[in-house]
Design a protein around this motif. Structure first.
Motif, PDB file in Angstrom:
ATOM      1  N   LEU A  61       0.860  -1.182   0.000  1.00  0.00           N
ATOM      2  CA  LEU A  61       0.000   0.000   0.000  1.00  0.00           C
ATOM      3  C   LEU A  61       0.898   1.233   0.000  1.00  0.00           C
ATOM      4  O   LEU A  61       1.761   1.383   0.873  1.00  0.00           O
ATOM      5  N   PHE A  62       0.694   2.107  -0.971  1.00  0.00           N
ATOM      6  CA  PHE A  62       1.476   3.339  -1.072  1.00  0.00           C
ATOM      7  C   PHE A  62       0.684   4.464  -0.415  1.00  0.00           C
ATOM      8  O   PHE A  62      -0.483   4.701  -0.745  1.00  0.00           O
ATOM      9  N   VAL A  63       1.312   5.181   0.527  1.00  0.00           N
ATOM     10  CA  VAL A  63       0.624   6.194   1.333  1.00  0.00           C
ATOM     11  C   VAL A  63       1.332   7.525   1.160  1.00  0.00           C
ATOM     12  O   VAL A  63       2.553   7.609   1.310  1.00  0.00           O
ATOM     13  N   LEU A  64       0.543   8.568   0.857  1.00  0.00           N
ATOM     14  CA  LEU A  64       1.065   9.930   0.742  1.00  0.00           C
ATOM     15  C   LEU A  64       0.590  10.778   1.911  1.00  0.00           C
ATOM     16  O   LEU A  64      -0.383  10.445   2.586  1.00  0.00           O
ATOM     17  N   ASN A  65       1.309  11.904   2.146  1.00  0.00           N
ATOM     18  CA  ASN A  65       0.902  12.915   3.130  1.00  0.00           C
ATOM     19  C   ASN A  65       0.915  12.362   4.553  1.00  0.00           C
ATOM     20  O   ASN A  65       0.040  12.664   5.362  1.00  0.00           O
ATOM     21  N   VAL A  66       1.945  11.574   4.858  1.00  0.00           N
ATOM     22  CA  VAL A  66       2.065  11.014   6.207  1.00  0.00           C
ATOM     23  C   VAL A  66       2.581  12.106   7.138  1.00  0.00           C
ATOM     24  O   VAL A  66       3.660  12.663   6.907  1.00  0.00           O
ATOM     25  N   PRO A  67       1.879  12.444   8.217  1.00  0.00           N
ATOM     26  CA  PRO A  67       2.315  13.524   9.110  1.00  0.00           C
ATOM     27  C   PRO A  67       3.526  13.111   9.939  1.00  0.00           C
ATOM     28  O   PRO A  67       3.825  11.921  10.076  1.00  0.00           O
ATOM     29  N   PRO A  68       4.243  14.090  10.515  1.00  0.00           N
ATOM     30  CA  PRO A  68       5.461  13.755  11.276  1.00  0.00           C
ATOM     31  C   PRO A  68       5.216  12.877  12.494  1.00  0.00           C
ATOM     32  O   PRO A  68       6.096  12.118  12.890  1.00  0.00           O
ATOM     33  N   TYR A  69       4.028  12.976  13.119  1.00  0.00           N
ATOM     34  CA  TYR A  69       3.803  12.186  14.328  1.00  0.00           C
ATOM     35  C   TYR A  69       3.481  10.731  14.025  1.00  0.00           C
ATOM     36  O   TYR A  69       3.384   9.912  14.947  1.00  0.00           O
ATOM     37  N   GLN A  86       3.466  -6.800   7.346  1.00  0.00           N
ATOM     38  CA  GLN A  86       4.818  -7.371   7.320  1.00  0.00           C
ATOM     39  C   GLN A  86       5.878  -6.317   7.611  1.00  0.00           C
ATOM     40  O   GLN A  86       6.777  -6.541   8.419  1.00  0.00           O
ATOM     41  N   SER A  87       5.779  -5.147   6.977  1.00  0.00           N
ATOM     42  CA  SER A  87       6.774  -4.099   7.189  1.00  0.00           C
ATOM     43  C   SER A  87       6.191  -2.759   6.774  1.00  0.00           C
ATOM     44  O   SER A  87       5.258  -2.693   5.960  1.00  0.00           O
ATOM     45  N   VAL A  88       6.760  -1.694   7.357  1.00  0.00           N
ATOM     46  CA  VAL A  88       6.404  -0.315   7.018  1.00  0.00           C
ATOM     47  C   VAL A  88       7.696   0.452   6.823  1.00  0.00           C
ATOM     48  O   VAL A  88       8.601   0.382   7.663  1.00  0.00           O
ATOM     49  N   SER A  89       7.792   1.182   5.728  1.00  0.00           N
ATOM     50  CA  SER A  89       9.002   1.950   5.428  1.00  0.00           C
ATOM     51  C   SER A  89       8.610   3.370   5.059  1.00  0.00           C
ATOM     52  O   SER A  89       7.779   3.585   4.166  1.00  0.00           O
ATOM     53  N   LEU A  90       9.223   4.345   5.758  1.00  0.00           N
ATOM     54  CA  LEU A  90       8.971   5.763   5.507  1.00  0.00           C
ATOM     55  C   LEU A  90      10.099   6.352   4.664  1.00  0.00           C
ATOM     56  O   LEU A  90      11.272   6.035   4.878  1.00  0.00           O
ATOM     57  N   HIS A  91       9.732   7.236   3.727  1.00  0.00           N
ATOM     58  CA  HIS A  91      10.695   7.900   2.861  1.00  0.00           C
ATOM     59  C   HIS A  91      10.301   9.367   2.706  1.00  0.00           C
ATOM     60  O   HIS A  91       9.129   9.726   2.825  1.00  0.00           O
ATOM     61  N   GLU A  92      11.321  10.197   2.442  1.00  0.00           N
ATOM     62  CA  GLU A  92      11.041  11.615   2.211  1.00  0.00           C
ATOM     63  C   GLU A  92      10.322  11.826   0.889  1.00  0.00           C
ATOM     64  O   GLU A  92       9.584  12.790   0.726  1.00  0.00           O
ATOM     65  N   LYS A  93      10.571  10.959  -0.087  1.00  0.00           N
ATOM     66  CA  LYS A  93       9.913  11.042  -1.388  1.00  0.00           C
ATOM     67  C   LYS A  93       9.768   9.631  -1.932  1.00  0.00           C
ATOM     68  O   LYS A  93      10.396   8.691  -1.419  1.00  0.00           O
ATOM     69  N   SER A 112      16.672  11.260   8.936  1.00  0.00           N
ATOM     70  CA  SER A 112      15.706  11.881   8.037  1.00  0.00           C
ATOM     71  C   SER A 112      15.222  13.205   8.610  1.00  0.00           C
ATOM     72  O   SER A 112      15.116  13.374   9.831  1.00  0.00           O
ATOM     73  N   VAL A 113      14.925  14.141   7.729  1.00  0.00           N
ATOM     74  CA  VAL A 113      14.427  15.441   8.150  1.00  0.00           C
ATOM     75  C   VAL A 113      12.964  15.298   8.532  1.00  0.00           C
ATOM     76  O   VAL A 113      12.165  14.749   7.776  1.00  0.00           O
ATOM     77  N   PRO A 114      12.554  15.753   9.729  1.00  0.00           N
ATOM     78  CA  PRO A 114      11.146  15.599  10.116  1.00  0.00           C
ATOM     79  C   PRO A 114      10.247  16.421   9.227  1.00  0.00           C
ATOM     80  O   PRO A 114      10.525  17.573   8.906  1.00  0.00           O
ATOM     81  N   GLY A 115       9.160  15.845   8.819  1.00  0.00           N
ATOM     82  CA  GLY A 115       8.209  16.506   7.936  1.00  0.00           C
ATOM     83  C   GLY A 115       7.257  15.479   7.361  1.00  0.00           C
ATOM     84  O   GLY A 115       7.232  14.308   7.768  1.00  0.00           O
ATOM     85  N   PHE A 116       6.458  15.904   6.410  1.00  0.00           N
ATOM     86  CA  PHE A 116       5.520  14.982   5.773  1.00  0.00           C
ATOM     87  C   PHE A 116       6.283  14.035   4.859  1.00  0.00           C
ATOM     88  O   PHE A 116       7.170  14.453   4.102  1.00  0.00           O
ATOM     89  N   GLN A 117       5.917  12.765   4.913  1.00  0.00           N
ATOM     90  CA  GLN A 117       6.648  11.736   4.194  1.00  0.00           C
ATOM     91  C   GLN A 117       5.688  10.838   3.426  1.00  0.00           C
ATOM     92  O   GLN A 117       4.462  11.002   3.494  1.00  0.00           O
ATOM     93  N   VAL A 118       6.265   9.895   2.695  1.00  0.00           N
ATOM     94  CA  VAL A 118       5.495   8.851   2.023  1.00  0.00           C
ATOM     95  C   VAL A 118       5.851   7.520   2.677  1.00  0.00           C
ATOM     96  O   VAL A 118       6.919   7.383   3.280  1.00  0.00           O
ATOM     97  N   ALA A 119       4.949   6.561   2.565  1.00  0.00           N
ATOM     98  CA  ALA A 119       5.158   5.279   3.234  1.00  0.00           C
ATOM     99  C   ALA A 119       4.795   4.133   2.308  1.00  0.00           C
ATOM    100  O   ALA A 119       3.920   4.258   1.437  1.00  0.00           O
ATOM    101  N   TYR A 120       5.494   3.013   2.506  1.00  0.00           N
ATOM    102  CA  TYR A 120       5.189   1.753   1.829  1.00  0.00           C
ATOM    103  C   TYR A 120       4.806   0.746   2.910  1.00  0.00           C
ATOM    104  O   TYR A 120       5.648   0.357   3.731  1.00  0.00           O
TER     105      TYR A 120
END
Length: 280
Positions: A61-69, A86-93, A112-120
């Protein structure tokens, strides 16, 4: 607009959020008492034809606009209702590489710089992805069973995480140096094997290691080298830089000449007195 031209209209959720094309908005709140909602934009992870990806497309599942918290554990908890995660991975882009980026070191990995990120979000079963896309929401990030630390508790936790175990750090550094020494030894062995062997065009690679080693210096030779370096350093120093130094040097030289002249006169007078002076 030309006749017959179609426009793509973005769908809207009942909560008022606009869905980007291909995504679905899922409302999320930090706590149950929060009035306003934040929106996550989700879709099933797919790649273009011919492209490769390390994420399984049928279970990701590709997730956009993930907040910093929202940490990786928080996202795993939010989507655990759709199936085991199974796993969750956060990326800046979005990660366009073939394989997901993993860091082998917990001490030297870039922060990583704190901010809104994308997740897999990778599920264990493919059936969990449609369920996650169809989640009605709003999802609650911080609950009593799984609270999200804020304020001074978060600062204390971040400080505790920043402290490094010296023994674990030493073990990792020793391991890295062993691998580096092994790699350097392999490169040296390869360079020695290739030295003196002509390549396809007939060129021979010459390195500094191919030179004949010099003989060890004796103590006398070392002293001569040190004296030579000392004289060379003395010549490089600026002598008589100022005008008054020039004047003092000339006066000292003139005084030495006068002293030597008086000594010569006394010597000549003494020789005459002893009748040993033979000018001719």
């Amino acid at each position: 607009m030309a006749a017959g031209e179609k426009t793509r209209v973005n769908e809207k959720t009942p909560e008022g959020a606009t869905n980007p094309p291909g995504y679905r908005a899922i409302p999320i709140k930090f706590t149950q008492d929060q009035a306003s909602c934040h929106f996550l934009y989700v879709k099933q992870h797919r790649v273009r034809g011919g492209a490769k990806s390390g994420w399984p497309s049928d279970r990701t599942l590709f997730v956009l606009n993930v907040p910093p918290y929202c940490s990786e554990g928080c996202l795993a908890q939010l989507f655990s209702a759709c199936g085991p995660v199974q796993s969750v991975s956060l990326h800046e882009k979005p990660d366009l590489s073939e394989m997901p980026k993993t860091t082998s070191s917990e001490f030297f990995s870039p922060k990583s710089v704190p901010g809104f990120q994308v997740a897999y979000v990778v599920f264990r079963k493919p059936a969990s992805v449609p369920k996650a896309v169809a989640l009605p929401g709003p999802l609650i990030a911080s609950t009593e069973s799984h609270p999200v630390k804020t304020g001074i508790e978060k600062w204390i936790a971040d400080y505790a995480d920043s402290l490094v175990d010296p023994e674990a750090l030493r073990v990792e550094v020793d391991k890295f140096m062993e691998e580096y020494d092994k790699k350097a030894a392999e490169e040296d062995a390869k360079a020695e094997a290739e030295e003196g062997v002509p390549d396809e065009e007939g060129w021979v690679k010459v390195t500094r290691k191919g030179r004949r080693p010099g003989l060890p210096r004796s103590e006398a030779a070392s002293l001569r080298v040190l004296e030579k370096e000392k004289r060379k350093k003395a010549r490089k120093e600026l002598l008589n830089f100022y005008a008054w130094q020039h004047r003092e040097t000339k006066m000292e030289h003139l005084a030495q000449l006068r002293k030597k002249f008086e000594e010569d006169k006394q010597r000549i007078a003494l020789m005459r007195a002893q009748r040993k002076f033979r000018p001719y």
